[in-house]
Design a protein around this motif. Structure first.
Motif, PDB file in Angstrom:
ATOM      1  N   SER A  83      46.489 110.246  27.971  1.00  0.00           N
ATOM      2  CA  SER A  83      46.457 111.418  27.086  1.00  0.00           C
ATOM      3  C   SER A  83      45.781 112.603  27.769  1.00  0.00           C
ATOM      4  CB  SER A  83      45.718 111.078  25.786  1.00  0.00           C
ATOM      5  OG  SER A  83      46.331 109.990  25.133  1.00  0.00           O
ATOM      6  N   LEU A  84      46.205 112.856  28.984  1.00  0.00           N
ATOM      7  CA  LEU A  84      45.563 113.905  29.779  1.00  0.00           C
ATOM      8  C   LEU A  84      45.744 115.274  29.140  1.00  0.00           C
ATOM      9  CD1 LEU A  84      46.491 112.579  33.303  1.00  0.00           C
ATOM     10  CD2 LEU A  84      44.169 113.071  32.522  1.00  0.00           C
ATOM     11  N   LYS A  85      44.717 116.092  29.334  1.00  0.00           N
ATOM     12  CA  LYS A  85      44.704 117.453  28.814  1.00  0.00           C
ATOM     13  C   LYS A  85      44.513 118.443  29.967  1.00  0.00           C
ATOM     14  CE  LYS A  85      42.301 115.876  24.633  1.00  0.00           C
ATOM     15  NZ  LYS A  85      41.105 116.067  23.774  1.00  0.00           N
ATOM     16  N   PRO A  86      44.946 119.671  29.794  1.00  0.00           N
ATOM     17  CA  PRO A  86      44.732 120.654  30.876  1.00  0.00           C
ATOM     18  C   PRO A  86      43.263 120.771  31.280  1.00  0.00           C
ATOM     19  CG  PRO A  86      46.318 121.503  29.299  1.00  0.00           C
ATOM     20  CD  PRO A  86      45.791 120.215  28.718  1.00  0.00           C
ATOM     21  N   GLU A  87      42.358 120.580  30.346  1.00  0.00           N
ATOM     22  CA  GLU A  87      40.934 120.688  30.675  1.00  0.00           C
ATOM     23  C   GLU A  87      40.412 119.507  31.496  1.00  0.00           C
ATOM     24  OE1 GLU A  87      42.353 121.002  27.634  1.00  0.00           O
ATOM     25  OE2 GLU A  87      41.086 120.109  26.063  1.00  0.00           O
ATOM     26  N   ASP A  88      41.260 118.504  31.713  1.00  0.00           N
ATOM     27  CA  ASP A  88      40.883 117.411  32.621  1.00  0.00           C
ATOM     28  C   ASP A  88      41.135 117.771  34.079  1.00  0.00           C
ATOM     29  OD1 ASP A  88      42.271 115.158  30.209  1.00  0.00           O
ATOM     30  OD2 ASP A  88      40.141 115.579  30.555  1.00  0.00           O
ATOM     31  N   THR A  89      41.760 118.913  34.315  1.00  0.00           N
ATOM     32  CA  THR A  89      42.018 119.356  35.678  1.00  0.00           C
ATOM     33  C   THR A  89      40.709 119.539  36.428  1.00  0.00           C
ATOM     34  OG1 THR A  89      44.088 120.453  35.096  1.00  0.00           O
ATOM     35  CG2 THR A  89      42.949 121.234  37.075  1.00  0.00           C
ATOM     36  N   ALA A  90      40.585 118.848  37.555  1.00  0.00           N
ATOM     37  CA  ALA A  90      39.346 118.871  38.333  1.00  0.00           C
ATOM     38  C   ALA A  90      39.535 118.034  39.591  1.00  0.00           C
ATOM     39  CB  ALA A  90      38.184 118.296  37.519  1.00  0.00           C
ATOM     40  N   VAL A  91      38.578 118.137  40.471  1.00  0.00           N
ATOM     41  CA  VAL A  91      38.473 117.189  41.575  1.00  0.00           C
ATOM     42  C   VAL A  91      37.585 116.049  41.091  1.00  0.00           C
ATOM     43  CG1 VAL A  91      37.732 116.798  43.945  1.00  0.00           C
ATOM     44  CG2 VAL A  91      38.756 119.000  43.303  1.00  0.00           C
ATOM     45  N   TYR A  92      38.068 114.835  41.237  1.00  0.00           N
ATOM     46  CA  TYR A  92      37.367 113.646  40.772  1.00  0.00           C
ATOM     47  C   TYR A  92      36.739 112.919  41.966  1.00  0.00           C
ATOM     48  CZ  TYR A  92      39.267 114.196  36.105  1.00  0.00           C
ATOM     49  OH  TYR A  92      39.561 114.671  34.848  1.00  0.00           O
ATOM     50  N   TYR A  93      35.485 112.545  41.794  1.00  0.00           N
ATOM     51  CA  TYR A  93      34.724 111.886  42.847  1.00  0.00           C
ATOM     52  C   TYR A  93      34.188 110.542  42.358  1.00  0.00           C
ATOM     53  CZ  TYR A  93      34.387 116.649  44.744  1.00  0.00           C
ATOM     54  OH  TYR A  93      34.651 117.908  45.225  1.00  0.00           O
ATOM     55  N   CYS A  94      34.285 109.525  43.191  1.00  0.00           N
ATOM     56  CA  CYS A  94      33.570 108.296  42.899  1.00  0.00           C
ATOM     57  C   CYS A  94      32.193 108.372  43.548  1.00  0.00           C
ATOM     58  CB  CYS A  94      34.337 107.062  43.356  1.00  0.00           C
ATOM     59  SG  CYS A  94      34.927 107.105  45.046  1.00  0.00           S
ATOM     60  N   TYR A  95      31.270 107.590  43.005  1.00  0.00           N
ATOM     61  CA  TYR A  95      29.863 107.748  43.417  1.00  0.00           C
ATOM     62  C   TYR A  95      29.079 106.479  43.132  1.00  0.00           C
ATOM     63  CZ  TYR A  95      24.956 109.087  42.727  1.00  0.00           C
ATOM     64  OH  TYR A  95      23.586 109.148  42.764  1.00  0.00           O
ATOM     65  N   PHE A  96      28.128 106.184  44.011  1.00  0.00           N
ATOM     66  CA  PHE A  96      27.080 105.233  43.669  1.00  0.00           C
ATOM     67  C   PHE A  96      25.812 105.599  44.414  1.00  0.00           C
ATOM     68  CE2 PHE A  96      26.286 102.248  47.184  1.00  0.00           C
ATOM     69  CZ  PHE A  96      27.361 102.484  48.023  1.00  0.00           C
ATOM     70  N   PHE A  97      24.717 105.038  43.958  1.00  0.00           N
ATOM     71  CA  PHE A  97      23.413 105.310  44.544  1.00  0.00           C
ATOM     72  C   PHE A  97      22.750 103.997  44.915  1.00  0.00           C
ATOM     73  CE2 PHE A  97      19.590 107.565  45.444  1.00  0.00           C
ATOM     74  CZ  PHE A  97      18.555 106.699  45.115  1.00  0.00           C
ATOM     75  N   ARG A  98      22.357 103.906  46.172  1.00  0.00           N
ATOM     76  CA  ARG A  98      21.485 102.826  46.618  1.00  0.00           C
ATOM     77  C   ARG A  98      20.651 103.383  47.739  1.00  0.00           C
ATOM     78  NH1 ARG A  98      23.805  97.904  49.728  1.00  0.00           N
ATOM     79  NH2 ARG A  98      25.275  97.831  48.005  1.00  0.00           N
ATOM     80  N   ASP A  99      19.463 103.812  47.390  1.00  0.00           N
ATOM     81  CA  ASP A  99      18.554 104.496  48.335  1.00  0.00           C
ATOM     82  C   ASP A  99      19.071 105.892  48.711  1.00  0.00           C
ATOM     83  OD1 ASP A  99      16.847 102.249  48.479  1.00  0.00           O
ATOM     84  OD2 ASP A  99      18.126 101.354  50.016  1.00  0.00           O
TER      85      ASP A  99
END
Length: 113
Positions: A83-99
């Protein structure tokens, strides 16, 4: 450690996309994983997070439409976007933190008719 994201592209409003992010060089199962996004002219924001045991949280703007999941056997985290919307337009990044903070390279999602 490297995160390689894929799956972005162009979708029509109401359509779907699935993003993938594979982790290289880490013990994937030990870390919570997240997806963030950054739209033009806006700050980067958390979209969804999944814990090591599968607990999830979502931004209010995507609840009920997006689903984050993980496959520890493939060291991969997914983001199913419906159900994507125009406001979902973006660059998407995956991320995690360990130190340190680890970011994927980003994948562009464009929602437009």
């Amino acid at each position: 450690v490297q995160l390689q994201a894929s799956g972005g592209g162009l979708a029509q409003p109401g359509g779907s996309l699935r993003l993938s992010c594979e982790a290289f060089g880490s013990i994937f199962s030990l870390d919570a994983m997240s997806w963030y996004r950054q739209a033009p002219g806006k700050q980067r924001e958390l979209v969804a997070r999944i814990s090591t045991i599968g607990s999830t949280i979502y931004a209010d703007s995507v609840k009920g439409r997006f689903t984050i999941s993980r496959d520890n056997t493939k060291s991969t985290v997914y983001l199913q976007m419906n159900s994507l919307k125009p406001e979902d337009t973006a660059v998407y990044y995956c991320y995690f933190f360990r130190d340190l903070h680890y970011w994927g390279q980003g994948t562009l999602v464009t929602v437009s008719s």
